[in-house]
Design an enzyme around this catalytic site. Structure first.
Site, PDB file in Angstrom:
ATOM      1  CG  ASN A 115      -2.006  -1.196   0.828  1.00 53.58           C
ATOM      2  OD1 ASN A 115      -2.179  -1.767   0.153  1.00 53.58           O
ATOM      3  ND2 ASN A 115      -2.914  -1.623   2.797  1.00 53.58           N
ATOM      4  CB  THR A 160     -17.012  39.351 -29.402  1.00 53.05           C
ATOM      5  OG1 THR A 160     -17.301  39.840 -29.749  1.00 53.05           O
ATOM      6  CG2 THR A 160     -15.183  39.984 -28.484  1.00 53.05           C
ATOM      7  CG  HIS A 161     -21.000  37.128 -29.480  1.00 54.34           C
ATOM      8  ND1 HIS A 161     -21.869  36.996 -28.712  1.00 54.34           N
ATOM      9  CD2 HIS A 161     -20.384  38.668 -28.901  1.00 54.34           C
ATOM     10  CE1 HIS A 161     -21.802  38.658 -27.201  1.00 54.34           C
ATOM     11  NE2 HIS A 161     -20.844  39.644 -28.240  1.00 54.34           N
ATOM     12  CB  SER A 283      -9.801  12.505 -47.563  1.00 52.54           C
ATOM     13  OG  SER A 283     -10.595  10.882 -48.252  1.00 52.54           O
ATOM     14  CE  LYS A 289     -11.164  17.313 -47.032  1.00 52.64           C
ATOM     15  NZ  LYS A 289     -11.975  16.697 -46.351  1.00 52.64           N
ATOM     16  CD  GLU A 296      -9.716  16.819 -37.559  1.00 48.93           C
ATOM     17  OE1 GLU A 296      -9.943  16.539 -37.651  1.00 48.93           O
ATOM     18  OE2 GLU A 296     -10.194  17.918 -38.050  1.00 48.93           O
ATOM     19  CE1 TYR A 322      -4.447  -0.613  -2.263  1.00 50.31           C
ATOM     20  CE2 TYR A 322      -5.555  -2.596  -0.946  1.00 50.31           C
ATOM     21  CZ  TYR A 322      -4.399  -1.661  -1.927  1.00 50.31           C
ATOM     22  OH  TYR A 322      -4.972  -2.390  -3.472  1.00 50.31           O
ATOM     23  CE  LYS A 330      -0.859   0.861  -9.696  1.00 54.74           C
ATOM     24  NZ  LYS A 330      -0.673  -0.752  -9.952  1.00 54.74           N
TER      25      LYS A 330
HETATM   26  N1  ARG Z   1      -2.132  -3.363  -7.235  1.00 53.08           N
HETATM   27  C1  ARG Z   1      -2.095  -2.803  -6.269  1.00 53.08           C
HETATM   28  C2  ARG Z   1      -2.789  -1.472  -6.011  1.00 53.08           C
HETATM   29  O1  ARG Z   1      -2.090  -1.000  -6.676  1.00 53.08           O
HETATM   30  C3  ARG Z   1      -1.082  -3.194  -4.880  1.00 53.08           C
HETATM   31  C4  ARG Z   1      -1.096  -2.579  -3.852  1.00 53.08           C
HETATM   32  C5  ARG Z   1      -1.982  -4.242  -3.123  1.00 53.08           C
HETATM   33  N2  ARG Z   1      -2.942  -4.153  -1.772  1.00 53.08           N
HETATM   34  C6  ARG Z   1      -3.522  -4.991  -1.339  1.00 53.08           C
HETATM   35  N3  ARG Z   1      -3.684  -4.346  -0.159  1.00 53.08           N
HETATM   36  N4  ARG Z   1      -3.996  -5.683  -1.693  1.00 53.08           N
HETATM   37  O2  ARG Z   1      -3.816  -0.677  -5.431  1.00 53.08           O
END
Ligand code: ARG
Length: 436
Positions: A115, A160-161, A283, A289, A296, A322, A330
């Site tokens: 953690n 503007t606008h 294109s 084109k 974009e 946790y 992530k």
């Molecule tokens: N892959 C886990 C995460 O990103 C790692 C931590 C895992 N901890 C746990 N108590 N299972 O959170």
């Protein structure tokens, strides 16, 4: 059943359904590839702390440290691959150490949890990337300023606008983006300061019964301070990720608006700007084109970032401590950071590929756009503004666009853009000083 390596399975050879494990691992192992080097470096610092408090002898520390250095090297050379045989990057480090050093490898995880480990490597990843992105932001601001410098006399209509309003210059339009990028680079500095604290040593979220030298480890990792409270450390996951993306959002807002402007100005209807061939695509069906796809996609990148922020925002509706939910922060965090970096890196090249059509821009400045100048000419001759406004409404102005622009003399106006002031602010940022 699965043959994956699990740190937590102990000796009882616990059998886990492979499909279930795949769901729980998600994309984690792939994402950990972005964090792995930081994880190794943080692990090296952690064992340094264990040596300080006598959990490891100097010799054990050295062996573990060297072994991690080899792992880092192998990983960088592509000879060690983080694949699905590991649950995550954290386990991979421990399995490698145990495989190479036997029982000694089992000592590396003393006094920490995955953690605080995942928090630490994510934070190092974020700090590194924010610093890089800040540099890219500064480089971009500089290239926009350089282009502005070349176009202080290039007139274009101001809207503007989306209706014709007053004449402006290309330099003024560009300097607006440069100033904003400079301010936003400063936001990145303050975000770096905000997240610059080490969670390492908070373990699962409650600390450990060891006298860990947390300040020493934090310093070694280049953190400015320790994140003291272990509950806060866990609660900052997702919350810090969000602040990182929020500050990138400010930067990317400039890109979206700039791209929008370019999209309009590149149409045949406007015809103000064209892109070098190096930056257009064709294109598959229409031979005529030449499309600004890159512009974009740069515009769309902000939406992706916004989606990533929304994902994290929704995800952190959690109680303290946790929760495995956090693992799902992530992917949006890494995606948002990498996409921003990619876009910013390409921007100076896009700036260089722009060609302005001075004639088209000049033609789009109609005499009615000088009505405000006309009114203010009456004011200078002594008429009150409201009366002058009424008068100008009925007159055809003889004032030229060039005169209108030359008279814009207060700071920020087309004749006094303050590009030198912006340049100074940019330099101050280099020294990590406040831009003002
Ligand atoms: N892959 C886990 C995460 O990103 C790692 C931590 C895992 N901890 C746990 N108590 N299972 O959170």
């Amino acid at each position: 059943m699965t043959n994956k390596n699990y740190l937590w399975s102990g000796d009882d050879n616990q059998s886990i359904d492979a499909e279930l494990m795949d769901f729980m691992a998600g994309n984690d192992i792939k994402l950990d590839r972005y964090l792995f080097i930081y994880d190794i470096v943080a692990s090296q610092a952690h064992i340094g702390g264990l040596k300080t408090i006598g959990i490891l002898t100097s010799d054990e520390y050295k062996k573990l440290h060297d072994c991690m250095a080899v792992l880092k090297d192998l990983y960088q050379k592509g000879e060690f691959v983080l694949d699905n045989s590991y649950e995550d990057g954290h386990s991979a480090i421990e399995f490698y150490l145990t495989e190479k050093l036997g029982d000694l490898g089992k000592k590396a995880h003393t006094g920490r949890s995955r953690n605080d480990q995942v928090l630490t490597c994510s934070r190092l990843f974020q700090k590194d990337n924010l610093q890089h992105i800040q540099k890219l932001c500064k480089t971009l601001a500089q290239s926009v300023l350089n282009l502005a410098q070349q176009h202080t006399q290039t007139a274009m209509p101001g809207y503007t606008h989306l209706q014709r309003a007053m004449p402006n210059t290309v330099a003024s339009w560009l300097a607006g983006f440069a100033e904003s990028l400079i301010d936003d680079a400063y936001i990145l500095s303050s975000t770096i300061d905000y997240i610059d604290c080490s969670p390492l040593g908070t373990a699962a979220g409650f600390g450990v019964p060891l006298d860990l030298p947390r300040e020493q480890v934090a310093k070694e990792l280049g953190f400015a301070r320790v994140q003291i409270n272990p509950v806060y450390a866990q609660n900052s996951r997702g919350k810090f990720d969000l602040v990182v993306l929020q500050s990138l959002y400010q930067v990317m807002l400039n890109i979206r608006r700039f791209s929008w402007d370019l999209s309009l100005y590149m149409t045949a209807e406007f015809g103000f700007v064209s892109l070098n061939k190096s930056h257009t695509t064709g294109s598959s069906i229409m031979p005529n084109k030449s499309n600004p796809d890159v512009v974009e996609l740069m515009r769309a990148s902000l939406s992706v970032l916004e989606g990533a922020m929304a994902q994290i925002q929704a995800l952190i509706s959690l109680p303290s401590g946790y929760q495995r939910d956090l693992q799902m922060s992530k992917e949006p965090m890494i995606k948002g950071v990498l996409l921003t970096k990619q876009v910013l890196k390409l921007m100076p090249g896009l700036i260089k590929a722009l060609n302005f059509n001075k004639e088209k821009m000049q033609q789009a400045i109609s005499p009615d756009m000088m009505a405000t100048d006309q009114a203010l000419a009456h004011v200078k001759a002594g008429t009150s503004f409201r009366d002058a406004y009424g008068q100008a409404k009925t007159e055809v102005s003889q004032i030229t666009a060039q005169e209108s622009l030359n008279n814009r003399i207060s700071l920020g106006g087309a004749a006094n853009l303050g590009l030198d002031v912006l340049q100074k602010r940019l330099r101050k940022l280099d020294k990590r000083l406040l831009p003002y």
